[in-house]
Write an enzyme that holds these catalytic residues in place. Sequence first.
Site, PDB file in Angstrom:
ATOM      1  N   LYS A 246       0.941  -1.052  -0.042  1.00 16.96           N
ATOM      2  CA  LYS A 246       0.086  -0.262   0.037  1.00 16.96           C
ATOM      3  C   LYS A 246       0.954   1.212   0.020  1.00 16.96           C
ATOM      4  O   LYS A 246       1.505   1.579   1.014  1.00 16.96           O
ATOM      5  CB  LYS A 246      -0.908   0.073   1.038  1.00 16.96           C
ATOM      6  CG  LYS A 246      -1.886   1.206   1.171  1.00 16.96           C
ATOM      7  CD  LYS A 246      -2.986   1.169   2.349  1.00 16.96           C
ATOM      8  CE  LYS A 246      -4.158   1.982   2.088  1.00 16.96           C
ATOM      9  NZ  LYS A 246      -3.575   3.458   1.956  1.00 16.96           N
ATOM     10  N   ARG A 251      -3.477   8.863  -5.606  1.00 16.11           N
ATOM     11  CA  ARG A 251      -4.181   7.804  -6.483  1.00 16.11           C
ATOM     12  C   ARG A 251      -4.022   8.592  -8.002  1.00 16.11           C
ATOM     13  O   ARG A 251      -4.325   9.848  -8.080  1.00 16.11           O
ATOM     14  CB  ARG A 251      -5.565   7.563  -6.157  1.00 16.11           C
ATOM     15  CG  ARG A 251      -6.233   6.526  -7.033  1.00 16.11           C
ATOM     16  CD  ARG A 251      -5.919   5.235  -6.566  1.00 16.11           C
ATOM     17  NE  ARG A 251      -6.728   4.110  -7.186  1.00 16.11           N
ATOM     18  CZ  ARG A 251      -7.767   3.570  -6.729  1.00 16.11           C
ATOM     19  NH1 ARG A 251      -8.044   4.002  -5.512  1.00 16.11           N
ATOM     20  NH2 ARG A 251      -8.206   2.572  -7.517  1.00 16.11           N
ATOM     21  N   ARG A 266      -7.626  11.364  -7.920  1.00 17.50           N
ATOM     22  CA  ARG A 266      -8.792  10.369  -7.319  1.00 17.50           C
ATOM     23  C   ARG A 266     -10.103  11.134  -7.392  1.00 17.50           C
ATOM     24  O   ARG A 266     -11.171  10.524  -7.432  1.00 17.50           O
ATOM     25  CB  ARG A 266      -8.372  10.279  -6.090  1.00 17.50           C
ATOM     26  CG  ARG A 266      -9.472   9.401  -4.875  1.00 17.50           C
ATOM     27  CD  ARG A 266      -8.902   9.515  -3.810  1.00 17.50           C
ATOM     28  NE  ARG A 266      -9.831   8.838  -3.095  1.00 17.50           N
ATOM     29  CZ  ARG A 266      -9.634   7.845  -2.145  1.00 17.50           C
ATOM     30  NH1 ARG A 266      -8.157   7.197  -2.124  1.00 17.50           N
ATOM     31  NH2 ARG A 266     -10.412   7.130  -1.369  1.00 17.50           N
ATOM     32  N   PHE A 334      -1.069  -0.587 -10.666  1.00 22.31           N
ATOM     33  CA  PHE A 334      -1.446  -1.722 -10.124  1.00 22.31           C
ATOM     34  C   PHE A 334      -2.837  -2.177 -11.028  1.00 22.31           C
ATOM     35  O   PHE A 334      -3.154  -3.118 -10.564  1.00 22.31           O
ATOM     36  CB  PHE A 334      -1.893  -1.723  -8.446  1.00 22.31           C
ATOM     37  CG  PHE A 334      -2.455  -0.614  -7.836  1.00 22.31           C
ATOM     38  CD1 PHE A 334      -4.001  -0.413  -8.124  1.00 22.31           C
ATOM     39  CD2 PHE A 334      -2.006   0.670  -7.448  1.00 22.31           C
ATOM     40  CE1 PHE A 334      -4.688   0.836  -7.846  1.00 22.31           C
ATOM     41  CE2 PHE A 334      -2.333   1.479  -6.764  1.00 22.31           C
ATOM     42  CZ  PHE A 334      -3.844   1.733  -7.231  1.00 22.31           C
ATOM     43  N   ARG A 405     -16.614   1.037  -2.557  1.00 17.59           N
ATOM     44  CA  ARG A 405     -15.531   0.417  -1.474  1.00 17.59           C
ATOM     45  C   ARG A 405     -16.178  -0.760  -1.118  1.00 17.59           C
ATOM     46  O   ARG A 405     -17.159  -0.954  -0.204  1.00 17.59           O
ATOM     47  CB  ARG A 405     -15.895   1.466  -0.331  1.00 17.59           C
ATOM     48  CG  ARG A 405     -14.999   1.597   0.582  1.00 17.59           C
ATOM     49  CD  ARG A 405     -15.277   2.612   1.655  1.00 17.59           C
ATOM     50  NE  ARG A 405     -14.769   3.626   1.222  1.00 17.59           N
ATOM     51  CZ  ARG A 405     -13.458   4.236   1.023  1.00 17.59           C
ATOM     52  NH1 ARG A 405     -12.316   3.535   1.195  1.00 17.59           N
ATOM     53  NH2 ARG A 405     -13.412   5.362   0.653  1.00 17.59           N
TER      54      ARG A 405
HETATM   55  P1  AMP Z   1      -7.400   4.785   1.913  1.00 18.57           P
HETATM   56  O1  AMP Z   1      -7.164   5.964   0.969  1.00 18.57           O
HETATM   57  O2  AMP Z   1      -6.926   4.714   3.275  1.00 18.57           O
HETATM   58  O3  AMP Z   1      -8.746   4.383   1.732  1.00 18.57           O
HETATM   59  O4  AMP Z   1      -6.603   3.481   1.056  1.00 18.57           O
HETATM   60  C1  AMP Z   1      -6.986   3.405  -0.487  1.00 18.57           C
HETATM   61  C2  AMP Z   1      -5.850   4.089  -1.276  1.00 18.57           C
HETATM   62  O5  AMP Z   1      -4.727   3.206  -1.259  1.00 18.57           O
HETATM   63  C3  AMP Z   1      -6.227   4.107  -2.620  1.00 18.57           C
HETATM   64  O6  AMP Z   1      -7.123   5.022  -2.888  1.00 18.57           O
HETATM   65  C4  AMP Z   1      -4.776   4.060  -3.190  1.00 18.57           C
HETATM   66  O7  AMP Z   1      -4.586   5.604  -3.539  1.00 18.57           O
HETATM   67  C5  AMP Z   1      -4.015   3.798  -2.209  1.00 18.57           C
HETATM   68  N1  AMP Z   1      -3.037   2.624  -2.731  1.00 18.57           N
HETATM   69  C6  AMP Z   1      -1.876   2.637  -2.389  1.00 18.57           C
HETATM   70  N2  AMP Z   1      -1.260   1.259  -2.931  1.00 18.57           N
HETATM   71  C7  AMP Z   1      -2.306   0.558  -3.565  1.00 18.57           C
HETATM   72  C8  AMP Z   1      -2.420  -0.499  -4.224  1.00 18.57           C
HETATM   73  N3  AMP Z   1      -1.438  -1.286  -4.206  1.00 18.57           N
HETATM   74  N4  AMP Z   1      -3.824  -0.704  -4.676  1.00 18.57           N
HETATM   75  C9  AMP Z   1      -4.974   0.075  -4.443  1.00 18.57           C
HETATM   76  N5  AMP Z   1      -4.847   1.233  -3.734  1.00 18.57           N
HETATM   77  C10 AMP Z   1      -3.592   1.450  -3.459  1.00 18.57           C
END
Ligand code: AMP
Length: 548
Positions: A246, A251, A266, A334, A405
């Site tokens: 991660k 994004r 994003r 990815f 989500r």
């Molecule tokens: P969150 O923003 O905490 O909801 O986490 C999701 C976000 O992690 C996604 O929207 C991406 O921006 C980020 N992300 C980082 N690495 C990855 C990955 N390998 N696959 C998908 N999302 C990722």
Amino acid sequence: MQFLEFARICERLEGISGRLDMIEEVAGVLPRLGDDELPVFVRFIMGRVFPDWSTKKLGVGPNLLYDAVAYVIGRKRETVREAINATGDAGLAVEDLLARKEQTSFFIQELDLVDVYRELGRMAAAGGQRSQKEKLRVAQGLFGNARPLEGRYLTRLMLEELRIGMGEGNVRDAVARAFALDVRLVEHAHQAMNDLGEVALLARRDPDALSRVTIEPFRPVKMMLAQAGTIAGQVADHGEVAVEYKYDGSRFQFHKVGGVCRIYSRRLEEVTESLPDIARQLMEATDRDVILDGEAVAVRDGRPMPFQFVIRRFRRKHEVDAMMEKIELVPRVFDILYIDGESLLDRSLAERRTILEGALRAHVAEQFRVSDTAAAEAIYADALARGHEGVMVKVPASPYTPGVRGRQWVKVKPGVETLDLAVVGAEWGEGRRAKMFGSFLLAVQDQGRLLPVGKVATGITDETLADLYALFKDSVIAHSGKEVTLEPAVVFEVGYSEIQTSPNYASGYALRFPRFVRVREDKSVDEVETLDSLAGRYGGQKNGQGSI
Ligand code: AMP
């Protein structure tokens, strides 16, 4: 349709509390709208003006709105501000002001729904130095012709918060019901087109075509999102999983056809100009026409740099070159959504991965396919050691579901349990913080409504408070004593120790020990925590399991 009729429908919807009754009401209206009205109505009823894929922005702050209304009622801006402060609701206050406006003999032109849309389009198009004047002129024209009830909804549309509870889910169901279609078909088309307005039009004109609609380059697709979860849970549910790092960046979605590319954030804003290095690296890595999904990360000496460095670049329009020398961004791709004319949304992640590896010569994010928890935990430990945020644990058989989500992608990161919440108000600080906001009112979303869930004051340094004041000072809609209502546009990530039920906030919940973590500049208000998900977290929490 007259805009007045639209306003009356909104008013009726405000009085309905049952979801099904609201859907029924809207479904009853859709079939009788003209072809030019249908998409506009569908967007307006959700409090949106432009298609979700569109990068157009109204760019109307509360001050411009106050000035326009003040002009129309022949009073000072302060009068409008005071009225809004007194009611705490800009829509109702404007309605009241227009109602008390002295009867003039001026000819009032009936506002038509489509004309209002066109005028708002002109506002969005007004750019450059004279843009504020032009926007103001358009707003004056609209309010000048608005009856009081129309003023209420015009105001809310301009502030992009309709407050009638018609979220995307309800409108999608209303479209399906209005044209007697399977909801899944409407949802499929919505995911591909990213605009329920056009989907509604197609649902009426050519329902068979709904199953054939597909994503297109240069029309950004909503990003697939992740839920918080555990490695053990994913392995238990799915057996084999795909584990990825991660990355702590931002994004992006990269679209390319031939020698032309565009990059979207994003929030689906176009950021190509701010990210020439990402554009160049990806153009060099593929000869195919593609839509790619990935994370832009800042790297120094091989190690990832914190997210703040990346977001600074996304916002930067000028002096990109100088900034680039300081912060170099690299793409970690990815996923792939489209290749050479073909949508890949319905293909499994495993298939998409193979296609991605064949299409891109470099920058493909690492992925590990494992079937036991211990192996996945080892990758997680390695991810943290390398300075990443955690891991994503994905289901290899899952399709790409835009905007969803779900549990097909689970994020695992250590420590802090956090929520992304909309900032809807603030309170003036005290002592040395007297000229700033000292605490902020936070809200979850529920079908287009924002419902408060608590205030946060802890965890914010004086320096950040000053930055936050600068960020919010022009977004104040109303004042009441020490409290202000803010135009909801900013998202905070907030830590907490526990979710409790509470009669004090409209959401019915409150946060124990809320703590500010950061501004989520990459998220828009319609991406904040939903009431359902908050209730789920509440239900899943055993004796205050969250952590600060
Ligand atoms: P969150 O923003 O905490 O909801 O986490 C999701 C976000 O992690 C996604 O929207 C991406 O921006 C980020 N992300 C980082 N690495 C990855 C990955 N390998 N696959 C998908 N999302 C990722």
